[in-house]
Design a protein around this motif. Structure first.
Motif, PDB file in Angstrom:
ATOM      1  N   ASN A 244     -52.403 -36.465 -21.365  1.00 39.57           N
ATOM      2  CA  ASN A 244     -51.548 -35.552 -22.124  1.00 39.57           C
ATOM      3  C   ASN A 244     -50.091 -35.996 -21.992  1.00 39.57           C
ATOM      4  OD1 ASN A 244     -53.200 -33.440 -23.298  1.00 39.57           O
ATOM      5  ND2 ASN A 244     -53.723 -32.896 -21.195  1.00 39.57           N
ATOM      6  N   PRO A 245     -49.437 -36.417 -23.070  1.00 40.86           N
ATOM      7  CA  PRO A 245     -48.060 -36.912 -22.955  1.00 40.86           C
ATOM      8  C   PRO A 245     -47.073 -35.845 -22.497  1.00 40.86           C
ATOM      9  CG  PRO A 245     -48.722 -36.726 -25.270  1.00 40.86           C
ATOM     10  CD  PRO A 245     -49.950 -36.515 -24.452  1.00 40.86           C
ATOM     11  N   SER A 246     -47.229 -34.607 -22.976  1.00 41.04           N
ATOM     12  CA  SER A 246     -46.297 -33.547 -22.580  1.00 41.04           C
ATOM     13  C   SER A 246     -46.446 -33.211 -21.108  1.00 41.04           C
ATOM     14  CB  SER A 246     -46.527 -32.300 -23.428  1.00 41.04           C
ATOM     15  OG  SER A 246     -47.860 -31.818 -23.264  1.00 41.04           O
ATOM     16  N   SER A 247     -47.659 -33.311 -20.582  1.00 39.05           N
ATOM     17  CA  SER A 247     -47.908 -32.971 -19.188  1.00 39.05           C
ATOM     18  C   SER A 247     -47.196 -33.922 -18.239  1.00 39.05           C
ATOM     19  CB  SER A 247     -49.413 -32.967 -18.902  1.00 39.05           C
ATOM     20  OG  SER A 247     -49.671 -32.771 -17.534  1.00 39.05           O
ATOM     21  N   VAL A 248     -47.362 -35.219 -18.446  1.00 38.95           N
ATOM     22  CA  VAL A 248     -46.777 -36.184 -17.518  1.00 38.95           C
ATOM     23  C   VAL A 248     -45.245 -36.150 -17.582  1.00 38.95           C
ATOM     24  CG1 VAL A 248     -48.755 -37.719 -17.330  1.00 38.95           C
ATOM     25  CG2 VAL A 248     -47.209 -37.982 -19.272  1.00 38.95           C
TER      26      VAL A 248
END
Length: 894
Positions: free
Chosen positions: A250-254
Motif C-alpha cells: 500500500n503506497p499510502s501506508s508506507v
C-alpha cells in the motif's frame, strides 16, 4: 463497497424497535472514547497550572470519567515513570517527569510510546518504532484482499515466510518486513533519481529538465540550493504507486509510517529531550545502512544474519509487541516456550504437549548460546537483546574515540573544509594542516562545491575523502526551511563529488557542526539520508580545545556558541548504484527444454547455421532423420520442420526447428543466451506460423500435482492469452491450427462449464484421464496441438508437459521471461491450493492477470515485464507487437 472503491452515501437500516429502545439519543462524547491514560498525561503536560491537576479537573466534566479509571491511569503513569507524586502545601500532586514529557510529545498513545522506549533501552529503538508506527497506520503495508484469505496468506508469507496469519503479532512482523523491503528497495531507486536530477540542475541547463520522477522542472525554481529533490512530485507519486502495486504494498501506508518515524526521531534529537538511551543502538536503523535485499531473500536474515534474524523475527519482536514498561519484569515460564518438535514438524503430543504450538512463541535458549555454529539452529541465542529486563544496556553507539578534535587531527590531510570559520588557522597552529579549503564564493557556490573547477583541478583533490562545513547558514535571517534547503544541496553535492571516489576509497565522510536544535529543526538526518549518508556518531563541540578558534557569521560578527555539536555522516556504498531488478532464479534441479521454429534463406543452410551457432562453444548438430530428431540428445540440434510456412518474399526458404537438450536451472538459460547471441549473426526470419515451445520436466510430480497444474491453466487461460499477441490467442487462425484452447475444447467435448471441468480434473486417476480432458482427440495426427500439451506423458516418450502457445522469437529477453513464467507456473501451482473458478465470482481479464501473478507466479519483476508487454500489445493496431510484414506474410521482427 462505497467509501472503499467508489464515492457515494452509506445508509444503515435498523429495526424500528432497535431505533426506539436501544439507540442512544446523543452521540458519546469524544472524551468518553479517549484513553484515560492519554488524557491524564496530556493534562499533566499542560503549562497551565489549573489544568495540571487532572484528577480535580476531570471531576468537573459534565460526564466525568469514573474516579477509579482516573486513579488507575495515574497509577499506571507513575509505574512507567511518566510522572511522580510529590507533597506540596500538604497536598499530593502529580508532577510530570522528563520521561513523561517525552512520551507526551510523541505522536502515539501512552502504551505505544512505552513500547518504543522499552525497546530503545535494549537497543531496539528503530524496530520498536517501526512496529508501533505500523500498528498506528491505516491501511497497513501489505495489500489486503477483502474476503480472500488465501491471497492474504500468500501476500504476508511473501515477506515473512513463517507468518502465522491467526496471530496478530506475527502478522505485524510480516508488515514490518514489507515496510523494510520497501524502504531499502524503493529508496535506492528514489535516491538515484534525486541525485541524477540534482546533477542535471547544477549542470548549467537553463530549463526544461525532464525526469521520470520530477517531470518538467526549471533550474530557476524557488529552491536554489536543493532544487526540490526532496519533493514528492505527481510524476514520482505515479511511479511509486506502480512500484508498490508490483510488490503488493500500500503506497499510502508506507509513506504514513515513514512520517511517523521521522517525526518521532526529530523529537528525540531535540535538545529538550535527547535521552541517554538514544545511544543504546546504532543511530541509523539496520535497513538504512549498507544492506541490500534481493526480491527472493527473506528480509530479516538478509539484514541481521541467519541466526540473529530468525531470533529477532520469531522471538524478540513478538515479546516487544504489547509489552509496556511495567510489564517488562515478567519472566517467560518454561511452559510458555515454543515446542521445538512442533517447529520441526514432528511433535507427537499434539494438544497435550507441555509447550506452546506457535511459531511466534519464545524459543527455549540454546545451550551453546554464544558459541553456536549452526546457522539453522531453532533455539534462542543471546545475540539479540533480552527485553524481559528493565535494565538499560550501556550507551555504546554514536560515540567517537577522542571526539571531534581527534577526528580532525587524524583526518586533516584528507579533509575538504568549506566556509571561513577559523578552523583552518586553529588546526594549522596545532601542526595539522587541512588538505583543501574553500572559503571564497557565494553560499550557493559552497553548497554546490562538486562543480568547483579549482577544487577539481587541485593537486590534492585525489586524496580528499572527508568534507566538513562548520556552522553552515543560508544567511543571518534565513528561515529553517532555507537552511534545510542549503544542507540538502550540500549533501547532494557531497554525493556527486564522492561518486568518482567510491570504488577506490573506503571511508567517505561528511562532518557538520551545528548549534542548539538546528539538527532537529533543519531535518538534517532526513536530508542526509536522501543523499545516501548515514549518521555514524555525534559529540559536543567544545571550541575551547581548538586554540585561537573564533567562528564568525557572514557579516564577520563573532558567533555565540549554544550547545554546539559535531555530527559525522558516512556515505553508503550501495546507494550509488541502481542495479536492474532481477527475476527470481530457477531452483536448482529444475529441468526444461525449448524449441524455436525459424526459417532462413536458401544460402543459409542448416549446416551453415549449425556451424555459426557452434562458435559460442556449444555444440549444435543437424538432424536429417525425423525419428532421430525426436530422441533426446545432450547437444543442441537443428531439425527440419515442414509445418512452418515460408514468407511470401522467400518461398524456397529453409524451414527448421532449433531444439535444445535438457536444460537445468540458471545454467541452462545461460546456454540459451549464448545460442541466441549467435543467432543474431544468422539471417533468420520469423512469422505467425512459427512457435516457441517450452517443455517442463514433471517426473518428480504425482498425478495430484499434475491435476493442480492443469486446473490452474484452465482457470488462468484467458489471463495468459492477454500476455501474448492476438495471433497467439484463442480464436486466431494459428490457434485453431497449432495450439487449441484447452478450456474451450474441454467444455465443448464434455458439455460442462469451467467449474465442471475443474471438478472433472480433480477426479482423474492417471495421465490418460487427465489428457482426455485437457487434450481431447479430434484428429489423432494432431493430438498434441493444444496450448498445454500432455501427450508426451501419454505416449511415455518423455516426462514433460509442453507449453506451445508463445510465438517464435530470437529475442532472449522474451525467451527468458516465458521460460521463467512456465517454470514458476508449474512449481507454484503444485504448492497452491485447489483453485476456485471465476464462474461464480466473475473478474475482468485485467483482474485475472493480477490474480495470476499475485497468487501463482509471485515474481514482481516478471509481473512488470508482462504488464508492460500487455500495454505494448494493446496500443499496437494489429495487436502483434510486430511489423506489418509479419501480418502480410513478408517477414517479422525477431
Amino acid at each position: 463497497r462505497t467509501g472503499r472503491t467508489c464515492p457515494g452515501k452509506v445508509f444503515r437500516l435498523v429495526y424500528q424497535s432497535f431505533y426506539n429502545n436501544e439507540m442512544q439519543q446523543w452521540e458519546q462524547p469524544k472524551l468518553g472514547l479517549a484513553s484515560c491514560r492519554d488524557e491524564v498525561l496530556s493534562l499533566l503536560s499542560s503549562e497551565n497550572k489549573v489544568m495540571s491537576d487532572p484528577q480535580a479537573l476531570l471531576r468537573k466534566c459534565i460526564d466525568p470519567p469514573p474516579v477509579l479509571h482516573v486513579t488507575d491511569a495515574a497509577q499506571y503513569l507513575k509505574e512507567v515513570g511518566a510522572c511522580r507524586e510529590v507533597i506540596i502545601s500538604r497536598k499530593r500532586k502529580l508532577i510530570l517527569t522528563d520521561h513523561g514529557a517525552l512520551m507526551s510529545t510523541l505522536p502515539f498513545t501512552v502504551e505505544e510510546a512505552g513500547n518504543i522506549i522499552h525497546g530503545a533501552k535494549h537497543g531496539l529503538l528503530h524496530e520498536a518504532l517501526a512496529l508501533v508506527s505500523i500498528k498506528s497506520a491505516r491501511p497497513q503495508p501489505i495489500v489486503t484482499a477483502f474476503g480472500d484469505d488465501d491471497s492474504n496468506r500468500l501476500n504476508l508469507s511473501r515477506y515473512f515466510p513463517s507468518v502465522n496469519t491467526k496471530d496478530p503479532k506475527s502478522v505485524a512482523i510480516a508488515h514490518l518486513a514489507a515496510y523494510v523491503f520497501w524502504y531499502v528497495n524503493w529508496n535506492t531507486i528514489r535516491r538515484q533519481q534525486m541525485k541524477e536530477h540534482f546533477k542535471k540542475c547544477t549542470g548549467g541547463s537553463s530549463s526544461g529538465i525532464s525526469s521520470q520522477f520530477f517531470g518538467e522542472y526549471s533550474t530557476n525554481c524557488d529552491d536554489t540550493f536543493g532544487y526540490n529533490v526532496g519533493s514528492w512530485t505527481p510524476e514520482m507519486d505515479q511511479v511509486h504507486r506502480d512500484w508498490c502495486r508490483e510488490h503488493f504494498i500500500n503506497p499510502s501506508s508506507v509513506k504514513s509510517i515513514t512520517q511517523y518515524i521521522e517525526v518521532t526521531l526529530k523529537t528525540l534529537y531535540h535538545s529538550n529531550f535527547e535521552p541517554e538511551w538514544l545511544k543504546c543502538q546504532p543511530l541509523e536503523p539496520v535497513w538504512n545502512r549498507d544492506k541490500n535485499i534481493e526480491l527472493r531473500q527473506d528480509v530479516f536474515p538478509s539484514l541481521y544474519g541467519a541466526v540473529q534474524g530468525r531470533e529477532l523475527s520469531m522471538t524478540t519482536l513478538v515479546q516487544l509487541q504489547g509489552r509496556t514498561l511495567s510489564q517488562g519484569r515478567d519472566q517467560v515460564k518454561t511452559s510458555e516456550y515454543a515446542c521445538i518438535h512442533y517447529i520441526n514438524g514432528n511433535c507427537r503430543f499434539g494438544d497435550v504437549c507441555m509447550n506452546v504450538h506457535s511459531l511466534s512463541a519464545p524459543r527455549p535458549p540454546c545451550r551453546f548460546a554464544g558459541r553456536c555454529t549452526n546457522d539453522n539452529c531453532v533455539y534462542a541465542h543471546s545475540k539479540v537483546a533480552d527485553i524481559s529486563s528493565e535494565d538499560m544496556i550501556s550507551p555504546t553507539h554514536g560515540k567517537s574515540h577522542g571526539g571531534a578534535l581527534a577526528w580532525f587531527r587524524q583526518s586533516s590531510s584528507s579533509i575538504l573544509l568549506l566556509g571561513n570559520c577559523g578552523l583552518q588557522q586553529s588546526l594549522e597552529s596545532m601542526g595539522t594542516p587541512i588538505g583543501i579549503s574553500l572559503s571564497h564564493g557565494s553560499i550557493v557556490d559552497l553548497a554546490h562545491f562538486h562543480q568547483n573547477r579549482n577544487l577539481l583541478h587541485h593537486h590534492l583533490n585525489a586524496q580528499i575523502s572527508k568534507c566538513v562545513w562548520n556552522f553552515p547558514s543560508a544567511g543571518n535571517n534565513a528561515t529553517d526551511e532555507e537552511n534545510e534547503s542549503l544542507l540538502r544541496g550540500f549533501f547532494m553535492s557531497a554525493a556527486a563529488y564522492f561518486q568518482s571516489k567510491v570504488r577506490t576509497m573506503s571511508h567517505l565522510e561528511v562532518g557538520l557542526t551545528l548549534q542548539g536544535n538546528q539538527f532537529s529543526k533543519w531535518n538534517v538526518m532526513h536530508v542526509a539520508q536522501h543523499a545516501g549518508f548515514c549518521l555514524e556518531w555525534y559529540e559536543d563541540f567544545d571550541c575551547a580545545i581548538f586554540p585561537n578558534y573564533t567562528s564568525r557569521y557572514a557579516d564577520n560578527e563573532p558567533m555565540q556558541f549554544q550547545g554546539a555539536k559535531f555530527y559525522l555522516f558516512r556515505m553508503k556504498k550501495n546507494v550509488l548504484y541502481n542495479p536492474h531488478p532481477k527475476m527470481m532464479e530457477i531452483r536448482q534441479g529444475t529441468q526444461f527444454g525449448i524449441e524455436l521454429e525459424m526459417t532462413s534463406p536458401g544460402h543459409w543452410t542448416p549446416a551453415h547455421i549449425a556451424n555459426e551457432l557452434s562458435q559460442c562453444g556449444i555444440v549444435v548438430k543437424v538432424e536429417k532423420s525425423w525419428s532421430e530428431a525426436k530422441r533426446t540428445f545432450i547437444d543442441w540440434k537443428i531439425v527440419r520442420d515442414g509445418s512452418i510456412a515460408c514468407n511470401l518474399s522467400d518461398p524456397n526458404c529453409n524451414q527448421f526447428e532449433l531444439v535444445s537438450p535438457i536444460l537445468r536451472s540458471e545454467k541452462g538459460l545461460s546456454s540459451v543466451a549464448s545460442i541466441l547471441q549467435r543467432v543474431s549473426n544468422v539471417d533468420v526470419t520469423l512469422n505467425r506460423s512459427m512457435g516457441f515451445h517450452v517443455h517442463f520436466d514433471v517426473a518428480k510430480y504425482s498425478i495430484s500435482d499434475l491435476i493442480k497444474i492443469c486446473q490452474q491453466f484452465i482457470k488462468y487461460e484467458d489471463a495468459i492469452d492477454s500476455m501474448l499477441p492476438l495471433s497467439r490467442r484463442t480464436g486466431s487462425r494459428e490457434s485453431n491450427a497449432f495450439f487449441k484452447s484447452n478450456i474451450k475444447l474441454a467444455k465443448e467435448m464434455h458439455g460442462k462449464d469451467e467449474e465442471g471441468v475443474l471438478n472433472s480434473l480433480a477426479l482423474c486417476q492417471d495421465y490418460y484421464e487427465l489428457a482426455s480432458i485437457m487434450n481431447p482427440i479430434i484428429d489423432p495426427r494432431h493430438s498434441r496441438y493444444y496450448k498445454l500439451n500432455l501427450q508426451n506423458l501419454v505416449t511415455n516418450r518423455q516426462t514433460t508437459v509442453e507449453f506451445r502457445q508463445h510465438s517464435s522469437t530470437a529475442n532472449y529477453e522474451k525467451v527468458d521471461a516465458w521460460v521463467r513464467f512456465c517454470v514458476r507456473f508449474c512449481e507454484n501451482s503444485v504448492s497452491s491450493e485447489k483453485p476456485a473458478s471465476f464462474t461464480n465470482h466473475p473478474r475482468s481479464v485485467d483482474e485475472q492477470f493480477d490474480d495470476l501473478f499475485q497468487n501463482i507466479i509471485r515474481d514482481s519483476v516478471l509481473y512488470s515485464f508482462y504488464r508492460n508487454r500487455r500495454h505494448l500489445l494493446s496500443v499496437d493496431e494489429e495487436g502483434d507487437e510486430c511489423c506489418h510484414g509479419c501480418v502480410t506474410g513478408h517477414g517479422c521482427s525477431k
